[in-house]
Design a protein around this motif. Structure first.
Motif, PDB file in Angstrom:
ATOM      1  N   GLY A  50      47.090  30.426  43.494  1.00 28.67           N
ATOM      2  CA  GLY A  50      48.189  30.551  44.845  1.00 28.67           C
ATOM      3  C   GLY A  50      49.610  29.515  45.292  1.00 28.67           C
ATOM      4  N   LEU A  51      49.684  29.043  44.063  1.00 27.54           N
ATOM      5  CA  LEU A  51      50.584  27.926  44.423  1.00 27.54           C
ATOM      6  C   LEU A  51      52.423  28.434  44.338  1.00 27.54           C
ATOM      7  CD1 LEU A  51      50.143  25.153  42.256  1.00 27.54           C
ATOM      8  CD2 LEU A  51      49.480  25.499  44.517  1.00 27.54           C
ATOM      9  N   GLY A  52      53.153  28.351  44.788  1.00 27.26           N
ATOM     10  CA  GLY A  52      54.594  28.491  45.632  1.00 27.26           C
ATOM     11  C   GLY A  52      54.199  29.758  46.106  1.00 27.26           C
ATOM     12  N   ALA A  53      54.131  30.888  46.617  1.00 26.23           N
ATOM     13  CA  ALA A  53      53.952  32.075  47.482  1.00 26.23           C
ATOM     14  C   ALA A  53      54.671  31.340  49.049  1.00 26.23           C
ATOM     15  CB  ALA A  53      52.809  32.871  47.106  1.00 26.23           C
ATOM     16  N   ASN A  54      55.432  31.244  49.032  1.00 30.55           N
ATOM     17  CA  ASN A  54      55.933  30.663  50.645  1.00 30.55           C
ATOM     18  C   ASN A  54      57.230  31.479  50.871  1.00 30.55           C
ATOM     19  OD1 ASN A  54      59.152  30.390  49.344  1.00 30.55           O
ATOM     20  ND2 ASN A  54      59.188  27.657  49.645  1.00 30.55           N
ATOM     21  N   LYS A  55      56.867  31.999  51.969  1.00 36.42           N
ATOM     22  CA  LYS A  55      57.883  32.733  53.242  1.00 36.42           C
ATOM     23  C   LYS A  55      59.451  32.896  52.292  1.00 36.42           C
ATOM     24  CE  LYS A  55      59.612  34.646  57.313  1.00 36.42           C
ATOM     25  NZ  LYS A  55      59.953  33.416  58.837  1.00 36.42           N
ATOM     26  N   ASN A  56      60.148  31.863  52.119  1.00 37.52           N
ATOM     27  CA  ASN A  56      61.536  31.971  51.042  1.00 37.52           C
ATOM     28  C   ASN A  56      61.262  32.421  49.876  1.00 37.52           C
ATOM     29  OD1 ASN A  56      62.482  30.752  53.491  1.00 37.52           O
ATOM     30  ND2 ASN A  56      62.214  28.810  52.263  1.00 37.52           N
ATOM     31  N   ALA A  57      60.630  32.259  49.240  1.00 31.32           N
ATOM     32  CA  ALA A  57      60.528  32.870  47.529  1.00 31.32           C
ATOM     33  C   ALA A  57      60.096  34.695  47.748  1.00 31.32           C
ATOM     34  CB  ALA A  57      59.512  32.723  46.849  1.00 31.32           C
ATOM     35  N   LEU A  58      59.108  34.765  48.822  1.00 27.18           N
ATOM     36  CA  LEU A  58      58.530  36.421  48.723  1.00 27.18           C
ATOM     37  C   LEU A  58      60.026  37.273  49.671  1.00 27.18           C
ATOM     38  CD1 LEU A  58      54.933  35.940  49.562  1.00 27.18           C
ATOM     39  CD2 LEU A  58      56.028  36.118  46.871  1.00 27.18           C
ATOM     40  N   THR A  59      60.672  36.881  50.540  1.00 26.61           N
ATOM     41  CA  THR A  59      61.501  37.599  50.953  1.00 26.61           C
ATOM     42  C   THR A  59      62.668  37.991  50.424  1.00 26.61           C
ATOM     43  OG1 THR A  59      62.011  35.895  52.951  1.00 26.61           O
ATOM     44  CG2 THR A  59      60.734  36.646  53.446  1.00 26.61           C
ATOM     45  N   LEU A  60      62.566  37.129  49.434  1.00 28.88           N
ATOM     46  CA  LEU A  60      64.103  36.997  48.298  1.00 28.88           C
ATOM     47  C   LEU A  60      64.291  38.773  47.877  1.00 28.88           C
ATOM     48  CD1 LEU A  60      63.328  34.278  45.807  1.00 28.88           C
ATOM     49  CD2 LEU A  60      65.284  34.330  47.683  1.00 28.88           C
ATOM     50  N   SER A  79      62.762  23.405  45.362  1.00 27.58           N
ATOM     51  CA  SER A  79      62.596  21.938  44.803  1.00 27.58           C
ATOM     52  C   SER A  79      60.731  21.289  45.534  1.00 27.58           C
ATOM     53  CB  SER A  79      63.744  20.803  45.432  1.00 27.58           C
ATOM     54  OG  SER A  79      64.694  21.329  44.707  1.00 27.58           O
ATOM     55  N   PHE A  80      61.200  21.207  46.368  1.00 24.66           N
ATOM     56  CA  PHE A  80      59.558  20.981  47.211  1.00 24.66           C
ATOM     57  C   PHE A  80      58.535  22.873  47.467  1.00 24.66           C
ATOM     58  CE2 PHE A  80      63.350  18.287  48.681  1.00 24.66           C
ATOM     59  CZ  PHE A  80      62.820  16.640  48.198  1.00 24.66           C
ATOM     60  N   ASN A  81      58.599  23.352  46.330  1.00 20.34           N
ATOM     61  CA  ASN A  81      57.777  24.449  46.224  1.00 20.34           C
ATOM     62  C   ASN A  81      56.342  23.883  46.247  1.00 20.34           C
ATOM     63  OD1 ASN A  81      56.116  26.818  45.436  1.00 20.34           O
ATOM     64  ND2 ASN A  81      58.469  27.515  45.485  1.00 20.34           N
ATOM     65  N   SER A  82      55.017  24.547  46.487  1.00 21.71           N
ATOM     66  CA  SER A  82      54.034  24.066  45.789  1.00 21.71           C
ATOM     67  C   SER A  82      54.001  24.279  44.448  1.00 21.71           C
ATOM     68  CB  SER A  82      52.802  24.932  47.364  1.00 21.71           C
ATOM     69  OG  SER A  82      52.405  26.050  46.219  1.00 21.71           O
ATOM     70  N   ALA A  83      54.477  25.163  43.850  1.00 27.43           N
ATOM     71  CA  ALA A  83      53.981  25.568  42.671  1.00 27.43           C
ATOM     72  C   ALA A  83      54.712  24.432  41.452  1.00 27.43           C
ATOM     73  CB  ALA A  83      55.115  26.392  42.459  1.00 27.43           C
ATOM     74  N   ALA A  84      56.069  23.312  42.028  1.00 29.99           N
ATOM     75  CA  ALA A  84      56.726  22.215  41.657  1.00 29.99           C
ATOM     76  C   ALA A  84      55.109  21.232  41.633  1.00 29.99           C
ATOM     77  CB  ALA A  84      57.765  21.835  41.638  1.00 29.99           C
ATOM     78  N   VAL A  85      54.543  21.034  42.636  1.00 31.61           N
ATOM     79  CA  VAL A  85      54.090  19.370  43.133  1.00 31.61           C
ATOM     80  C   VAL A  85      52.995  20.013  42.403  1.00 31.61           C
ATOM     81  CG1 VAL A  85      52.912  18.459  44.670  1.00 31.61           C
ATOM     82  CG2 VAL A  85      55.502  19.548  45.659  1.00 31.61           C
ATOM     83  N   GLY A  86      52.343  21.062  42.648  1.00 32.18           N
ATOM     84  CA  GLY A  86      51.061  21.839  41.952  1.00 32.18           C
ATOM     85  C   GLY A  86      50.694  21.428  40.293  1.00 32.18           C
ATOM     86  N   SER A  87      51.334  21.693  39.556  1.00 30.74           N
ATOM     87  CA  SER A  87      52.251  21.606  38.064  1.00 30.74           C
ATOM     88  C   SER A  87      52.162  20.916  37.742  1.00 30.74           C
ATOM     89  CB  SER A  87      53.145  22.540  37.936  1.00 30.74           C
ATOM     90  OG  SER A  87      54.431  22.177  37.898  1.00 30.74           O
ATOM     91  N   MET A  88      52.453  20.002  37.812  1.00 31.15           N
ATOM     92  CA  MET A  88      52.888  18.528  37.858  1.00 31.15           C
ATOM     93  C   MET A  88      51.488  17.476  37.862  1.00 31.15           C
ATOM     94  SD  MET A  88      56.546  17.669  39.509  1.00 31.15           S
ATOM     95  CE  MET A  88      56.009  16.018  38.975  1.00 31.15           C
ATOM     96  N   LEU A  89      50.610  17.931  38.942  1.00 31.39           N
ATOM     97  CA  LEU A  89      49.383  17.717  39.594  1.00 31.39           C
ATOM     98  C   LEU A  89      48.286  18.137  38.642  1.00 31.39           C
ATOM     99  CD1 LEU A  89      49.197  17.246  43.351  1.00 31.39           C
ATOM    100  CD2 LEU A  89      49.744  15.407  41.396  1.00 31.39           C
ATOM    101  N   ILE A  90      48.249  18.988  38.272  1.00 33.42           N
ATOM    102  CA  ILE A  90      47.828  19.667  37.508  1.00 33.42           C
ATOM    103  C   ILE A  90      47.437  19.217  36.472  1.00 33.42           C
ATOM    104  CG2 ILE A  90      46.463  21.541  36.328  1.00 33.42           C
ATOM    105  CD1 ILE A  90      47.853  23.006  38.503  1.00 33.42           C
ATOM    106  N   ALA A  91      48.898  19.117  35.437  1.00 35.27           N
ATOM    107  CA  ALA A  91      49.179  18.351  34.341  1.00 35.27           C
ATOM    108  C   ALA A  91      48.802  16.847  34.228  1.00 35.27           C
ATOM    109  CB  ALA A  91      50.535  19.003  33.599  1.00 35.27           C
ATOM    110  N   PHE A  92      48.870  16.197  34.770  1.00 30.47           N
ATOM    111  CA  PHE A  92      48.546  14.737  35.035  1.00 30.47           C
ATOM    112  C   PHE A  92      47.180  14.731  35.197  1.00 30.47           C
ATOM    113  CE2 PHE A  92      52.573  13.610  37.353  1.00 30.47           C
ATOM    114  CZ  PHE A  92      53.017  13.800  36.169  1.00 30.47           C
TER     115      PHE A  92
END
Length: 201
Positions: A25-35, A118-131
């Motif tokens: 459920g990461l990365g699905a923000n309004k800006n991305a889904l309304t492209l 840049s500040f999408n939850s997918a970017a933050v989440g993938s780094m935190l999961i990897a770490f």
């Protein structure tokens, strides 16, 4: 397993089996889904993938340094979150300033998506999961790139679903958001089935 194989396996796992949008459920923000076009989605996805990859490249050595000093005890995990956000901010600033100074045509297109990507939850989440999984350097980079590509593919699938559902005869009470939630939910269940998790009984 050699380095290229390890990188490709982790990247493909992040794209398909651990897709940030459909399984977490990461990365699905309004800006991305309304492209509104595949071209904009690909630009957004390329920016997201680049930012995630370069931020992981910067953050991994610093995260290792923190881990070696045993700073990441239970009460001090906030240092990892702070590190991820600082690296994302640095990459955002560098990308924004370099494109504005040296590539103005690219900057014109990027300025619309660079902040959101840049500040999408997918970017933050993938780094935190990897770490948190203590991935090595190659695995971290593969997971970061795979997460960005997986998000891009998920956005393309959602866009195509919206386009096809708009042409379908959907009952009036399901039009718009309800049918999209059903579409994404069914897709998520399909991806979840690939992973092999058992649903609670």
């Amino acid at each position: 397993m050699n380095v290229i194989q390890e990188f490709l396996v982790v990247m493909l796992t992040a794209i398909v089996l651990q897709n940030a949008v459909f399984t977490r459920g990461l990365g699905a923000n309004k800006n991305a889904l309304t492209l509104s076009s595949p071209r904009k989605i690909l630009l957004y996805g390329a920016t997201l993938s680049f930012v995630t990859l370069v931020s992981s490249l910067l953050a991994w050595p610093l995260n290792n340094l923190l881990r070696e000093k045993e700073s990441l005890s239970e009460g001090r995990l906030h240092l990892r979150y702070l590190l991820v956000m600082v690296c994302l901010c640095a990459v955002f600033a560098i990308l924004f300033l370099l494109t504005r100074a040296y590539l103005p045509r690219l900057h014109y297109y990027l300025r619309q998506v660079v902040f959101s990507a840049s500040f999408n939850s997918a970017a933050v989440g993938s780094m935190l999961i990897a770490f948190s999984e203590s991935y090595g350097f190659v695995k971290t980079l593969g997971f970061a790139l795979g997460s960005g590509i997986g998000c891009t593919l998920a956005f393309l699938l959602v866009f195509e679903g919206k386009r096809r559902l708009a042409l379908s005869d959907v009952p009036r009470s399901f039009r718009g958001l309800p049918i999209m939630l059903l579409y994404i939910g069914i897709f998520s269940l399909a991806v979840y089935g690939l992973i092999g998790h058992q649903l609670p009984t």
